[in-house]
Design a protein around this motif. Structure first.
Motif, PDB file in Angstrom:
ATOM      1  N   LYS A   3      40.698  43.119  46.154  1.00  0.00           N
ATOM      2  CA  LYS A   3      39.463  43.293  45.394  1.00  0.00           C
ATOM      3  C   LYS A   3      39.205  42.060  44.526  1.00  0.00           C
ATOM      4  O   LYS A   3      40.135  41.407  44.073  1.00  0.00           O
ATOM      5  CB  LYS A   3      39.609  44.547  44.519  1.00  0.00           C
ATOM      6  CG  LYS A   3      38.412  44.896  43.711  1.00  0.00           C
ATOM      7  CD  LYS A   3      38.686  46.143  42.885  1.00  0.00           C
ATOM      8  CE  LYS A   3      37.557  46.372  41.905  1.00  0.00           C
ATOM      9  NZ  LYS A   3      37.799  47.470  41.008  1.00  0.00           N
ATOM     10  N   SER A   5      38.669  39.818  41.468  1.00  0.00           N
ATOM     11  CA  SER A   5      39.002  39.855  40.044  1.00  0.00           C
ATOM     12  C   SER A   5      38.797  38.449  39.491  1.00  0.00           C
ATOM     13  O   SER A   5      39.162  37.453  40.116  1.00  0.00           O
ATOM     14  CB  SER A   5      40.434  40.317  39.816  1.00  0.00           C
ATOM     15  OG  SER A   5      41.342  39.373  40.335  1.00  0.00           O
ATOM     16  N   SER A   7      39.697  35.815  36.725  1.00  0.00           N
ATOM     17  CA  SER A   7      40.853  35.582  35.853  1.00  0.00           C
ATOM     18  C   SER A   7      40.474  35.431  34.377  1.00  0.00           C
ATOM     19  O   SER A   7      41.293  35.667  33.496  1.00  0.00           O
ATOM     20  CB  SER A   7      41.612  34.340  36.315  1.00  0.00           C
ATOM     21  OG  SER A   7      40.764  33.204  36.268  1.00  0.00           O
ATOM     22  N   ASP A   9      38.162  37.229  32.799  1.00  0.00           N
ATOM     23  CA  ASP A   9      37.379  38.406  32.399  1.00  0.00           C
ATOM     24  C   ASP A   9      37.571  38.765  30.919  1.00  0.00           C
ATOM     25  O   ASP A   9      36.612  39.140  30.238  1.00  0.00           O
ATOM     26  CB  ASP A   9      37.739  39.610  33.261  1.00  0.00           C
ATOM     27  CG  ASP A   9      36.570  40.101  34.084  1.00  0.00           C
ATOM     28  OD1 ASP A   9      35.449  39.625  33.850  1.00  0.00           O
ATOM     29  OD2 ASP A   9      36.784  40.960  34.955  1.00  0.00           O
TER      30      ASP A   9
END
Length: 141
Positions: A3, A5, A7, A9
């Motif tokens: 999924k 993502s 890094s 965030d």
């Protein structure tokens, strides 16, 4: 494939938080400035309201008290205008901070969007390879 993502965030969510804080500070500063502007407008209205008394045939004590009242209003207006000037500079500072925080957030969001597009291309490429393998394995059976 795994999924998507991003890094950074957590950094992005922190920047969103800082931007919201700057927005709240800006709205408070604008609100304070508007309150002072309204007070100045009210003083102007009161001065206009009590000024016609001088043209009428009235008792001298009323004229003197009205004149003193208007002088007091004018002094208060000068004080509020000084406060308004400082609040205007505070609003400008808050606008600068908000635009800076907003720019920081937008930079990270663009980076996140770019990384997502790269991930999506890689995902679609991998998916196409898997589909080709499935089709070729069925044909060889």
């Amino acid at each position: 494939m795994k999924k998507f993502s991003f890094s950074l965030d957590k950094v992005l969510s922190l920047r969103v938080f800082y931007e919201k804080e700057a927005e709240i500070a800006l709205s408070r500063a604008v609100s304070e400035r508007d309150i002072v502007k309204n007070k100045i407008e009210n003083i102007d209205a009161k001065v206009l309201e009590y000024s016609p008394i001088f043209s009428q045939d009235v008792d001298m004590s009323i004229l003197l008290s009205t004149e003193n009242y208007i002088k007091g209003l004018k002094v208060k207006k000068v004080e509020l205008e000084g406060e308004l000037i400082s609040l205007e500079s505070k609003v400008k500072l808050c606008i600068e901070k908000y635009t800076e925080k907003s720019k920081d957030r937008k930079i990270l969001e663009r980076l996140k969007d770019k990384k997502f597009e790269e991930w999506k291309k890689a995902f679609n490429k991998e998916e196409a390879i898997i589909i080709d393998e499935i089709v070729s394995s069925k044909m060889s059976i």
